[in-house]
Design a protein around this motif. Structure first.
Motif, PDB file in Angstrom:
ATOM      1  N   VAL A   1      14.365  12.549 -12.023  1.00 48.45           N
ATOM      2  CA  VAL A   1      14.488  12.056 -13.393  1.00 48.45           C
ATOM      3  C   VAL A   1      15.439  10.867 -13.457  1.00 48.45           C
ATOM      4  CG1 VAL A   1      15.147  12.742 -15.719  1.00 48.45           C
ATOM      5  CG2 VAL A   1      14.018  14.353 -14.219  1.00 48.45           C
ATOM      6  N   GLU A   2      16.390  10.809 -12.528  1.00 49.79           N
ATOM      7  CA  GLU A   2      17.408   9.736 -12.588  1.00 49.79           C
ATOM      8  C   GLU A   2      16.782   8.362 -12.462  1.00 49.79           C
ATOM      9  OE1 GLU A   2      18.018  13.271 -11.031  1.00 49.79           O
ATOM     10  OE2 GLU A   2      18.059  11.857  -9.371  1.00 49.79           O
ATOM     11  N   ASN A   3      15.661   8.295 -11.741  1.00 52.01           N
ATOM     12  CA  ASN A   3      15.092   6.978 -11.486  1.00 52.01           C
ATOM     13  C   ASN A   3      14.147   6.532 -12.587  1.00 52.01           C
ATOM     14  OD1 ASN A   3      16.437   7.122  -9.140  1.00 52.01           O
ATOM     15  ND2 ASN A   3      14.675   7.648  -7.880  1.00 52.01           N
ATOM     16  N   LYS A   4      13.986   7.352 -13.615  1.00 52.75           N
ATOM     17  CA  LYS A   4      12.916   7.106 -14.586  1.00 52.75           C
ATOM     18  C   LYS A   4      13.043   5.738 -15.256  1.00 52.75           C
ATOM     19  CE  LYS A   4      10.388   9.410 -18.194  1.00 52.75           C
ATOM     20  NZ  LYS A   4      10.474  10.207 -19.402  1.00 52.75           N
ATOM     21  N   GLU A   5      14.262   5.353 -15.586  1.00 55.82           N
ATOM     22  CA  GLU A   5      14.424   4.090 -16.300  1.00 55.82           C
ATOM     23  C   GLU A   5      14.147   2.898 -15.411  1.00 55.82           C
ATOM     24  OE1 GLU A   5      14.932   4.186 -19.534  1.00 55.82           O
ATOM     25  OE2 GLU A   5      14.824   6.348 -19.257  1.00 55.82           O
ATOM     26  N   THR A   6      14.607   2.971 -14.188  1.00 54.35           N
ATOM     27  CA  THR A   6      14.489   1.804 -13.328  1.00 54.35           C
ATOM     28  C   THR A   6      13.128   1.718 -12.652  1.00 54.35           C
ATOM     29  OG1 THR A   6      15.449   3.132 -11.577  1.00 54.35           O
ATOM     30  CG2 THR A   6      16.932   1.686 -12.790  1.00 54.35           C
ATOM     31  N   ARG A   7      12.374   2.778 -12.731  1.00 53.62           N
ATOM     32  CA  ARG A   7      11.092   2.769 -12.027  1.00 53.62           C
ATOM     33  C   ARG A   7      10.085   1.913 -12.764  1.00 53.62           C
ATOM     34  NH1 ARG A   7       9.488   8.189 -12.437  1.00 53.62           N
ATOM     35  NH2 ARG A   7      11.286   8.636 -11.114  1.00 53.62           N
ATOM     36  N   PRO A   8       9.403   1.036 -12.060  1.00 56.71           N
ATOM     37  CA  PRO A   8       8.374   0.232 -12.737  1.00 56.71           C
ATOM     38  C   PRO A   8       7.128   1.073 -12.991  1.00 56.71           C
ATOM     39  CG  PRO A   8       8.441  -0.286 -10.420  1.00 56.71           C
ATOM     40  CD  PRO A   8       9.567   0.672 -10.663  1.00 56.71           C
ATOM     41  N   ARG A   9       6.175   0.484 -13.678  1.00 55.20           N
ATOM     42  CA  ARG A   9       4.931   1.208 -13.945  1.00 55.20           C
ATOM     43  C   ARG A   9       4.160   1.348 -12.643  1.00 55.20           C
ATOM     44  NH1 ARG A   9      -0.330  -0.092 -17.608  1.00 55.20           N
ATOM     45  NH2 ARG A   9      -1.059  -1.287 -15.804  1.00 55.20           N
ATOM     46  N   ILE A  10       3.660   2.503 -12.404  1.00 54.67           N
ATOM     47  CA  ILE A  10       2.973   2.743 -11.138  1.00 54.67           C
ATOM     48  C   ILE A  10       1.477   2.575 -11.356  1.00 54.67           C
ATOM     49  CG2 ILE A  10       2.533   4.444  -9.347  1.00 54.67           C
ATOM     50  CD1 ILE A  10       5.279   5.407  -9.679  1.00 54.67           C
ATOM     51  N   ASP A  11       0.896   1.692 -10.540  1.00 54.00           N
ATOM     52  CA  ASP A  11      -0.520   1.395 -10.714  1.00 54.00           C
ATOM     53  C   ASP A  11      -1.410   2.235  -9.824  1.00 54.00           C
ATOM     54  OD1 ASP A  11       0.777  -1.794 -10.946  1.00 54.00           O
ATOM     55  OD2 ASP A  11      -0.276  -0.824 -12.590  1.00 54.00           O
ATOM     56  N   LEU A  12      -0.890   2.662  -8.698  1.00 51.74           N
ATOM     57  CA  LEU A  12      -1.720   3.438  -7.784  1.00 51.74           C
ATOM     58  C   LEU A  12      -0.838   4.466  -7.084  1.00 51.74           C
ATOM     59  CD1 LEU A  12      -4.494   3.754  -6.355  1.00 51.74           C
ATOM     60  CD2 LEU A  12      -3.670   2.159  -4.640  1.00 51.74           C
ATOM     61  N   ILE A  13      -1.329   5.680  -7.015  1.00 54.11           N
ATOM     62  CA  ILE A  13      -0.585   6.725  -6.310  1.00 54.11           C
ATOM     63  C   ILE A  13      -1.404   7.117  -5.086  1.00 54.11           C
ATOM     64  CG2 ILE A  13       0.390   9.031  -6.490  1.00 54.11           C
ATOM     65  CD1 ILE A  13       0.333   8.580  -9.533  1.00 54.11           C
ATOM     66  N   VAL A  14      -0.796   7.041  -3.946  1.00 50.66           N
ATOM     67  CA  VAL A  14      -1.492   7.373  -2.707  1.00 50.66           C
ATOM     68  C   VAL A  14      -0.853   8.621  -2.116  1.00 50.66           C
ATOM     69  CG1 VAL A  14      -2.139   6.545  -0.440  1.00 50.66           C
ATOM     70  CG2 VAL A  14      -1.889   4.926  -2.305  1.00 50.66           C
ATOM     71  N   PHE A  15      -1.637   9.651  -1.916  1.00 51.33           N
ATOM     72  CA  PHE A  15      -1.143  10.861  -1.264  1.00 51.33           C
ATOM     73  C   PHE A  15      -1.545  10.819   0.196  1.00 51.33           C
ATOM     74  CE2 PHE A  15       0.548  13.256  -4.695  1.00 51.33           C
ATOM     75  CZ  PHE A  15      -0.170  12.894  -5.814  1.00 51.33           C
ATOM     76  N   ILE A  16      -0.561  10.891   1.054  1.00 45.53           N
ATOM     77  CA  ILE A  16      -0.834  10.826   2.481  1.00 45.53           C
ATOM     78  C   ILE A  16      -0.802  12.249   3.035  1.00 45.53           C
ATOM     79  CG2 ILE A  16      -0.071   9.899   4.684  1.00 45.53           C
ATOM     80  CD1 ILE A  16       1.223   7.620   3.159  1.00 45.53           C
ATOM     81  N   VAL A  17      -1.890  12.633   3.668  1.00 49.30           N
ATOM     82  CA  VAL A  17      -1.982  13.981   4.223  1.00 49.30           C
ATOM     83  C   VAL A  17      -2.110  13.858   5.729  1.00 49.30           C
ATOM     84  CG1 VAL A  17      -3.337  16.088   4.284  1.00 49.30           C
ATOM     85  CG2 VAL A  17      -3.138  14.837   2.160  1.00 49.30           C
ATOM     86  N   ASN A  18      -1.255  14.576   6.437  1.00 53.04           N
ATOM     87  CA  ASN A  18      -1.340  14.604   7.887  1.00 53.04           C
ATOM     88  C   ASN A  18      -2.186  15.812   8.279  1.00 53.04           C
ATOM     89  OD1 ASN A  18      -0.902  14.870  10.630  1.00 53.04           O
ATOM     90  ND2 ASN A  18       1.168  14.047  10.499  1.00 53.04           N
ATOM     91  N   LEU A  19      -3.327  15.554   8.883  1.00 47.32           N
ATOM     92  CA  LEU A  19      -4.255  16.650   9.136  1.00 47.32           C
ATOM     93  C   LEU A  19      -3.739  17.632  10.192  1.00 47.32           C
ATOM     94  CD1 LEU A  19      -7.710  14.920   8.938  1.00 47.32           C
ATOM     95  CD2 LEU A  19      -6.636  16.454   7.313  1.00 47.32           C
ATOM     96  N   LEU A  20      -2.700  17.258  10.902  1.00 48.85           N
ATOM     97  CA  LEU A  20      -2.176  18.171  11.912  1.00 48.85           C
ATOM     98  C   LEU A  20      -1.229  19.208  11.320  1.00 48.85           C
ATOM     99  CD1 LEU A  20      -1.450  15.715  14.828  1.00 48.85           C
ATOM    100  CD2 LEU A  20      -3.267  17.396  14.669  1.00 48.85           C
ATOM    101  N   SER A  21      -0.863  19.033  10.058  1.00 57.20           N
ATOM    102  CA  SER A  21       0.139  19.923   9.505  1.00 57.20           C
ATOM    103  C   SER A  21      -0.362  20.534   8.215  1.00 57.20           C
ATOM    104  CB  SER A  21       1.423  19.121   9.264  1.00 57.20           C
ATOM    105  OG  SER A  21       2.124  19.643   8.184  1.00 57.20           O
ATOM    106  N   GLU A  22      -0.342  21.843   8.154  1.00 55.34           N
ATOM    107  CA  GLU A  22      -0.832  22.515   6.949  1.00 55.34           C
ATOM    108  C   GLU A  22       0.128  22.303   5.788  1.00 55.34           C
ATOM    109  OE1 GLU A  22      -1.770  26.595   7.633  1.00 55.34           O
ATOM    110  OE2 GLU A  22      -2.042  26.954   5.491  1.00 55.34           O
ATOM    111  N   ARG A  23       1.394  22.158   6.164  1.00 55.80           N
ATOM    112  CA  ARG A  23       2.413  22.002   5.131  1.00 55.80           C
ATOM    113  C   ARG A  23       2.214  20.718   4.349  1.00 55.80           C
ATOM    114  NH1 ARG A  23       8.840  22.336   6.093  1.00 55.80           N
ATOM    115  NH2 ARG A  23       9.348  22.185   3.908  1.00 55.80           N
ATOM    116  N   SER A  24       1.678  19.711   5.055  1.00 56.57           N
ATOM    117  CA  SER A  24       1.428  18.426   4.412  1.00 56.57           C
ATOM    118  C   SER A  24       0.447  18.612   3.260  1.00 56.57           C
ATOM    119  CB  SER A  24       0.852  17.492   5.479  1.00 56.57           C
ATOM    120  OG  SER A  24       0.694  16.222   4.992  1.00 56.57           O
TER     121      SER A  24
END
Lengths: 323, 166
Positions: free
Chosen positions: B56-79
Motif C-alpha cells: 500500500v505504501e507505494n500506491k501514490e508513487t506508482r504510475p498507472r499500470i498498462d500491462l500485468i505479466v505473470f511469470i510462471v516457472n514450469l519447474l516449480s509448483e509454488r510458482s
C-alpha cells in the motif's frame, strides 16, 4: 634408508606449493646432494609442519572447548604452556615427538607423533593441534581415539582449565573453523535503524525499473545477515542434525503411534553452507524469521546437533554458552 | 481487499508501464533490463513484484499500470500457486486485455500458452520484443486501430518452433 625415502616423497609433495616451500625444498635438495647423512628426521618433520601451517585447509579439523578456567588461566604465558604441555606428555608416554611453533597470528601449532612404551613415534600419522592462547578453543586434526585422553589431559593442565569438551564442529577448512569460532567474520547485530546495503546488482539499476517489494527485500536481507553473517562468511561445508524425536505427521498412523523414536539424520551440504543459507532466506525461498535450528550454526559455532523431544531448540548436550 | 484496478489512474504522456510478477525473481530482472534497453518510441517503465497485492505504501508513487505479466516457472509448483493466489487481487476489468502470462523452463508443448520463453539471452530478448508489442496495444499506443481485446483473440498461441525442437 627410511629417512631418504621419506624425504624424496616430501620433496615431490612440496614442490607444488607456494614460494616459501619451494625455497625450502631447494634447500633440502642441496642437503641431499651435499651429504645424505646430514639430512635427518628433524628437518623433514620441520618442513612438514611448515607445509601444514601454510596450507591449513586439509584433512578434517575438530573443535574442542576448554571449560572451567582457573583463576590464573589468563596469566598463562607461551613458555609456561609449552613446558607444561611437553612435560605432561613425556611423562605419560615414553616415546613421543612433540614440536611446537608459534605462528605470527598468535596461533600455537603443535605437531605430535605418537609412539608408545615400546615403539618409536609414528611420524607418518602425526596429530596437529592449534590453539590461540587465552581463547577457549582448540582445533585438532588426525587424532586417534586411544590418544585422545592424553592430549586432553595435557591441554587442560597446560592451559590451567578444569575440563575440555567436544565442540561439535568439524570442517575441512581450519580457516573457516577459526573464523567462525573466533568471530573473525562480518557479523550483523539487530538494530532498529540502519540497514546494511545489499550488493548493488547492476541489472536493476536502471531508473525506469522500480521494485514494489524493496522494503520486504531489505528486511529479508537484514534478517538473513543477522542469522548467517555478511558475505564473505566462513566456508563451512556441512551441518548435520540427528533426530531423536517421535514422528508427528498427520495421517500416517502406523508411524505416529509408536513409542520408540523416529530416528533420522538431516544433512545439509554445500561448498559454502552459510552463503547458501543466507541466500535462501534473503531471496525468500525460506520463510522468515530464521529458525533457531539453523541460526544456531553461527550463534553457537557448531555444525552437529542432536534434536530431542524435550523442546523446539537444540539439545543441551554440549551447549556451553558462548561468550 | 484492495484490488488492482486498470483505469483508476491517469496515464502519463508517451509512457507505458508494465508490471512483472514472478515468485522466484529470476527472469524478471533480465526481462526488465531487456525491456528498457530496447529502442522504443515511447518510455517504458517496469515494476517488479513477487506477488499481489502490491504494498500500500507505494500506491501514490506508482504510475498507472498498462500491462500485468505473470511469470510462471514450469519447474516449480509454488510458482503457479503464487500466481493463482495473486489473481484473486486483480480487478476483473484487468482481464480484458491487460493481463498476460509468460511461462519459462517448459519442456512440454502446451496448447493455450500465451507466451513461452527460455532463459537464454536470445530468448529473453525475443520475449521482450513480443511483450513490447503487446504493451503498445494495451497502453493504447498502437498506430493500428486495435484494442487490447482484439489482440488477445489474435494471438492465441505463440509457441515458437524452438520449443518443438526440444
Amino acid at each position: 634408508h627410511i629417512s631418504y625415502k621419506f624425504s624424496c616423497f616430501l620433496f615431490i609433495f612440496f614442490s607444488t606449493s607456494n614460494q616459501n616451500i619451494i625455497m625450502l625444498a631447494d634447500y633440502m635438495k642441496c642437503c641431499i646432494t651435499i651429504s645424505m647423512n646430514r639430512l635427518n628426521l628433524k628437518h623433514i618433520t620441520n618442513l612438514e609442519m611448515i607445509y601444514h601451517i601454510e596450507n591449513p585447509d586439509q584433512g578434517t579439523w575438530h573443535a574442542c572447548q576448554l571449560a572451567e578456567a582457573q583463576d590464573d588461566a589468563v596469566c598463562v604465558e607461551l613458555t609456561q604452556f609449552k613446558e607444561q604441555f611437553k612435560a605432561h606428555l613425556h611423562g605419560v608416554i615414553r616415546h613421543i615427538s612433540i614440536k611446537m611453533k608459534k605462528h605470527e597470528d598468535e596461533a600455537i601449532w603443535i605437531r605430535i607423533a605418537w609412539g608408545d612404551n615400546f615403539s618409536k613415534p609414528n611420524h607418518l600419522k602425526p596429530t596437529y593441534v592449534v590453539h590461540h592462547l587465552h581463547t577457549s578453543y582448540v582445533f585438532i586434526s588426525n587424532l586417534m581415539a586411544k590418544h585422545k585422553i592424553f592430549l586432553c589431559q595435557a591441554l587442560v593442565i597446560a592451559t590451567k582449565h578444569g575440563s575440555i569438551k567436544d565442540g561439535h564442529l568439524s570442517t575441512r577448512s581450519l580457516t573457516a573453523m577459526r573464523d567462525l569460532l573466533l568471530r573473525r567474520y562480518q557479523q550483523v547485530f539487530p538494530n532498529a535503524h540502519s540497514r546494511i546495503p545489499q550488493e548493488r546488482n547492476t541489472l536493476s539499476s536502471h531508473p525506469c525499473i522500480g521494485k514494489e517489494h524493496s522494503d520486504h527485500e531489505e528486511m529479508r536481507h537484514q534478517m538473513s545477515c543477522e542469522a548467517f553473517g555478511q558475505s564473505p562468511s566462513p566456508k563451512l561445508e556441512t551441518a548435520v542434525y540427528r533426530l531423536e524425536t517421535r514422528y508427528r505427521g498427520n495421517g500416517n498412523h502406523t508411524l505416529s503411534d509408536r513409542e520408540e523414536f523416529f530416528r533420522g539424520v538431516v544433512r545439509f551440504s554445500s561448498s559454502s553452507l552459510l552463503d547458501s543459507l543466507r541466500h535462501c532466506v534473503a531471496s525468500g525461498m525460506a520463510e522468515g524469521p530464521v529458525t533457531p535450528l539453523l541460526s544456531a550454526i553461527t550463534q553457537r559455532g557448531r555444525n552437529y546437533f542432536v534434536i530431542t523431544d524435550k523442546g523446539p531448540g537444540v539439545s543441551s548436550q554440549a551447549s556451553a554458552q558462548r561468550p | 481487499m484492495a484490488l488492482l484496478t486498470p483505469y483508476s489512474k491517469v496515464p502519463e504522456l508517451n509512457t507505458a508501464t508494465v508490471l512483472l510478477v514472478e515468485n522466484e525473481e529470476e527472469l524478471q530482472s533480465k526481462l526488465a533490463n531487456a525491456l528498457v534497453r530496447n529502442e522504443n518510441d515511447f518510455n517504458v517503465n517496469v515494476r517488479l513484484a513477487r506477488k499481489l497485492p502490491l504494498p500500500v505504501e507505494n500506491k501514490e508513487t506508482r504510475p498507472r499500470i498498462d500491462l500485468i505479466v505473470f511469470i510462471v516457472n514450469l519447474l516449480s509448483e509454488r510458482s503457479l500457486q503464487s500466481v493463482e493466489s495473486s489473481l484473486a487481487h486483480l480487478h476483473s476489468d484487468c482481464f480484458l486485455g491487460k493481463v498476460c502470462f509468460l511461462v519459462t523452463d517448459g519442456r512440454c508443448v502446451l496448447r493455450h500458452v500465451t507466451l513461452s520463453v527460455s532463459q537464454t539471452a536470445d530468448g529473453v530478448n525475443a520475449a521482450a520484443v513480443r511483450l513490447l508489442n503487446i504493451l503498445k496495444v494495451s497502453a493504447g499506443m498502437s498506430p493500428i486501430a486495435t484494442t487490447a481485446l482484439y489482440l488477445s483473440s489474435l494471438t492465441r498461441c505463440s509457441v515458437t518452433s524452438e520449443l518443438e525442437e526440444d
